[in-house]
Design a protein around this motif. Structure first.
Motif, mmCIF file in Angstrom:
data_model
loop_
_atom_site.group_PDB
_atom_site.id
_atom_site.type_symbol
_atom_site.label_atom_id
_atom_site.label_comp_id
_atom_site.label_asym_id
_atom_site.label_seq_id
_atom_site.Cartn_x
_atom_site.Cartn_y
_atom_site.Cartn_z
ATOM 1 N N ARG A 139 0.824 -1.211 0.000
ATOM 2 C CA ARG A 139 0.000 0.000 0.000
ATOM 3 C C ARG A 139 0.862 1.267 0.000
ATOM 4 O O ARG A 139 0.492 2.282 -0.581
ATOM 5 C CB ARG A 139 -0.948 -0.006 1.194
ATOM 6 N N GLY A 140 2.005 1.201 0.665
ATOM 7 C CA GLY A 140 2.906 2.346 0.657
ATOM 8 C C GLY A 140 3.431 2.663 -0.727
ATOM 9 O O GLY A 140 3.673 3.839 -1.059
ATOM 10 N N ASN A 141 3.602 1.650 -1.565
ATOM 11 C CA ASN A 141 4.013 1.896 -2.952
ATOM 12 C C ASN A 141 2.888 2.526 -3.750
ATOM 13 O O ASN A 141 3.134 3.358 -4.636
ATOM 14 C CB ASN A 141 4.469 0.597 -3.607
ATOM 15 N N VAL A 142 1.644 2.151 -3.446
ATOM 16 C CA VAL A 142 0.499 2.796 -4.113
ATOM 17 C C VAL A 142 0.455 4.273 -3.738
ATOM 18 O O VAL A 142 0.237 5.140 -4.597
ATOM 19 C CB VAL A 142 -0.819 2.102 -3.739
ATOM 20 N N ALA A 143 0.672 4.563 -2.467
ATOM 21 C CA ALA A 143 0.688 5.959 -2.016
ATOM 22 C C ALA A 143 1.759 6.749 -2.757
ATOM 23 O O ALA A 143 1.527 7.886 -3.197
ATOM 24 C CB ALA A 143 0.927 6.015 -0.509
ATOM 25 N N GLN A 144 2.933 6.151 -2.920
ATOM 26 C CA GLN A 144 3.993 6.837 -3.645
ATOM 27 C C GLN A 144 3.626 7.022 -5.121
ATOM 28 O O GLN A 144 3.984 8.038 -5.737
ATOM 29 C CB GLN A 144 5.299 6.053 -3.518
ATOM 30 N N ALA A 145 2.898 6.067 -5.693
ATOM 31 C CA ALA A 145 2.464 6.201 -7.094
ATOM 32 C C ALA A 145 1.470 7.348 -7.242
ATOM 33 O O ALA A 145 1.510 8.094 -8.228
ATOM 34 C CB ALA A 145 1.857 4.886 -7.573
ATOM 35 N N ILE A 146 0.570 7.499 -6.264
ATOM 36 C CA ILE A 146 -0.371 8.625 -6.299
ATOM 37 C C ILE A 146 0.401 9.940 -6.257
ATOM 38 O O ILE A 146 0.150 10.863 -7.045
ATOM 39 C CB ILE A 146 -1.362 8.543 -5.133
ATOM 40 N N ALA A 147 1.334 10.045 -5.330
ATOM 41 C CA ALA A 147 2.122 11.273 -5.201
ATOM 42 C C ALA A 147 2.898 11.558 -6.480
ATOM 43 O O ALA A 147 3.006 12.714 -6.912
ATOM 44 C CB ALA A 147 3.065 11.160 -4.008
ATOM 45 N N ALA A 148 3.431 10.514 -7.109
ATOM 46 C CA ALA A 148 4.170 10.691 -8.358
ATOM 47 C C ALA A 148 3.254 11.163 -9.475
ATOM 48 O O ALA A 148 3.625 12.009 -10.295
ATOM 49 C CB ALA A 148 4.857 9.385 -8.749
ATOM 50 N N ALA A 149 2.022 10.634 -9.512
ATOM 51 C CA ALA A 149 1.071 11.043 -10.553
ATOM 52 C C ALA A 149 0.667 12.502 -10.383
ATOM 53 O O ALA A 149 0.481 13.226 -11.370
ATOM 54 C CB ALA A 149 -0.158 10.141 -10.524
ATOM 55 N N VAL A 150 0.530 12.942 -9.128
ATOM 56 C CA VAL A 150 0.198 14.350 -8.877
ATOM 57 C C VAL A 150 1.281 15.255 -9.450
ATOM 58 O O VAL A 150 1.002 16.290 -10.062
ATOM 59 C CB VAL A 150 0.025 14.603 -7.363
ATOM 60 N N GLU A 151 2.538 14.880 -9.278
ATOM 61 C CA GLU A 151 3.660 15.725 -9.686
ATOM 62 C C GLU A 151 3.982 15.620 -11.166
ATOM 63 O O GLU A 151 4.571 16.540 -11.740
ATOM 64 C CB GLU A 151 4.905 15.350 -8.880
ATOM 65 N N ASN A 152 3.600 14.516 -11.803
ATOM 66 C CA ASN A 152 4.060 14.222 -13.159
ATOM 67 C C ASN A 152 2.922 14.368 -14.161
ATOM 68 O O ASN A 152 2.071 13.482 -14.285
ATOM 69 C CB ASN A 152 4.647 12.809 -13.217
ATOM 70 N N GLN A 153 2.912 15.474 -14.884
ATOM 71 C CA GLN A 153 1.846 15.729 -15.850
ATOM 72 C C GLN A 153 1.864 14.734 -17.012
ATOM 73 O O GLN A 153 0.854 14.540 -17.685
ATOM 74 C CB GLN A 153 1.966 17.158 -16.404
ATOM 75 N N SER A 154 2.998 14.080 -17.242
ATOM 76 C CA SER A 154 3.056 13.113 -18.337
ATOM 77 C C SER A 154 2.266 11.847 -18.021
ATOM 78 O O SER A 154 2.069 11.001 -18.896
ATOM 79 C CB SER A 154 4.508 12.742 -18.654
ATOM 80 N N SER A 155 1.790 11.721 -16.772
ATOM 81 C CA SER A 155 0.955 10.571 -16.428
ATOM 82 C C SER A 155 -0.504 10.772 -16.830
ATOM 83 O O SER A 155 -1.309 9.838 -16.741
ATOM 84 C CB SER A 155 1.033 10.298 -14.921
ATOM 85 N N ILE A 156 -0.851 11.967 -17.292
ATOM 86 C CA ILE A 156 -2.238 12.261 -17.677
ATOM 87 C C ILE A 156 -2.631 11.413 -18.882
ATOM 88 O O ILE A 156 -1.872 11.266 -19.845
ATOM 89 C CB ILE A 156 -2.416 13.754 -17.985
ATOM 90 N N GLY A 157 -3.841 10.859 -18.807
ATOM 91 C CA GLY A 157 -4.360 10.057 -19.903
ATOM 92 C C GLY A 157 -3.771 8.667 -19.979
ATOM 93 O O GLY A 157 -3.849 8.018 -21.027
ATOM 94 N N LYS A 158 -3.214 8.186 -18.864
ATOM 95 C CA LYS A 158 -2.570 6.876 -18.878
ATOM 96 C C LYS A 158 -3.097 5.988 -17.756
ATOM 97 O O LYS A 158 -3.449 6.451 -16.680
ATOM 98 C CB LYS A 158 -1.055 7.023 -18.729
#
Length: 223
Positions: free
Chosen positions: A188-207
């Motif tokens: 679950r901690g890795n999921v939390a880090q993935a959420i935080a990374a998606a917030v910061e990384n606009q290139s994750s939009i639409g993926k």
């Protein structure tokens, strides 16, 4: 910096996500149903907001999101009660997406499940007698609505969740393999880090990122 609303703020993923977002400088509001959970949420640095998303109408949902730049959907009924699963994982999720769009909140991050998919409106290979039928289909239908709704979306699909210590590394696997007990697990901690990374990384939009614990640093994987 953003004002971020997390729906499902007392969940095990959300409680691990809020401190990461606060540490990054964002303002975080965590929506919870039970007021007894407010102290736990406050301890993460987020502001607890008590609201019952399952039973809110469109206007109430929109009011809940006012002032936000980003919405993170981390709520779920858990799959135990099919009626509640449809009501939360599909209907309330879609209502929240539509409310975000009505307010001009473009960024929406959905926590879904590993290799979410639909064919002709249903998840293939999952029959109605399956105990997870409502969960898989409710989540998948919500994901499809998100993809088609015009928001700047990211869908995160972790495999079976654990309470293992997060490694900070995942493997993205969008192969479309059927979800079953053979799928690798995700802390679950890795999921939390993935959420935080998606917030910061606009290139994750639409993926869509289906993933499990693996070998790639999370910030690198969520691109």
């Amino acid at each position: 910096m953003y004002t971020i609303t997390i729906i499902g703020g007392h969940g095990k993923v959300a409680l691990r996500t809020a401190p990461l977002l606060v540490e990054a400088g964002h303002t975080v509001k965590s929506v919870i149903r039970n007021p007894d959970h407010a102290e736990d949420v406050s301890a993460t640095g987020a502001t607890p907001v008590v609201a019952d998303i399952e039973n809110m109408d469109a206007d109430e949902t929109a009011k809940l999101l006012e002032g936000s730049n980003v919405v993170v959907w981390a709520a779920g009924a858990g799959g135990g009660n099919p009626d509640r699963t449809w009501a939360v994982d599909r209907d309330a999720a879609i209502r929240t997406m539509d409310a975000a769009q009505s307010l001009g909140i473009h960024r929406f991050i959905m926590v879904s499940y590993f290799n979410t998919r639909l064919k002709n409106g249903r998840v293939p290979g999952i029959v109605e007698s399956d105990g997870m039928y409502a969960y898989y289909n409710a989540k998948s239908q919500a994901d499809e609505h998100l993809k088609m709704g015009g928001l700047d979306w990211t869908i995160l699909g972790p495999s079976g969740l654990t309470l293992d210590e997060p490694s900070g590394k995942i493997t993205v696997d969008n192969s479309g393999a059927q979800v079953d007990n053979q799928v690798p697990t995700t802390a679950r901690g890795n999921v939390a880090q993935a959420i935080a990374a998606a917030v910061e990384n606009q290139s994750s939009i639409g993926k869509l990122f289906s993933f499990h614990d693996g070998d790639t640093p999370i910030a690198e994987a969520i691109r």
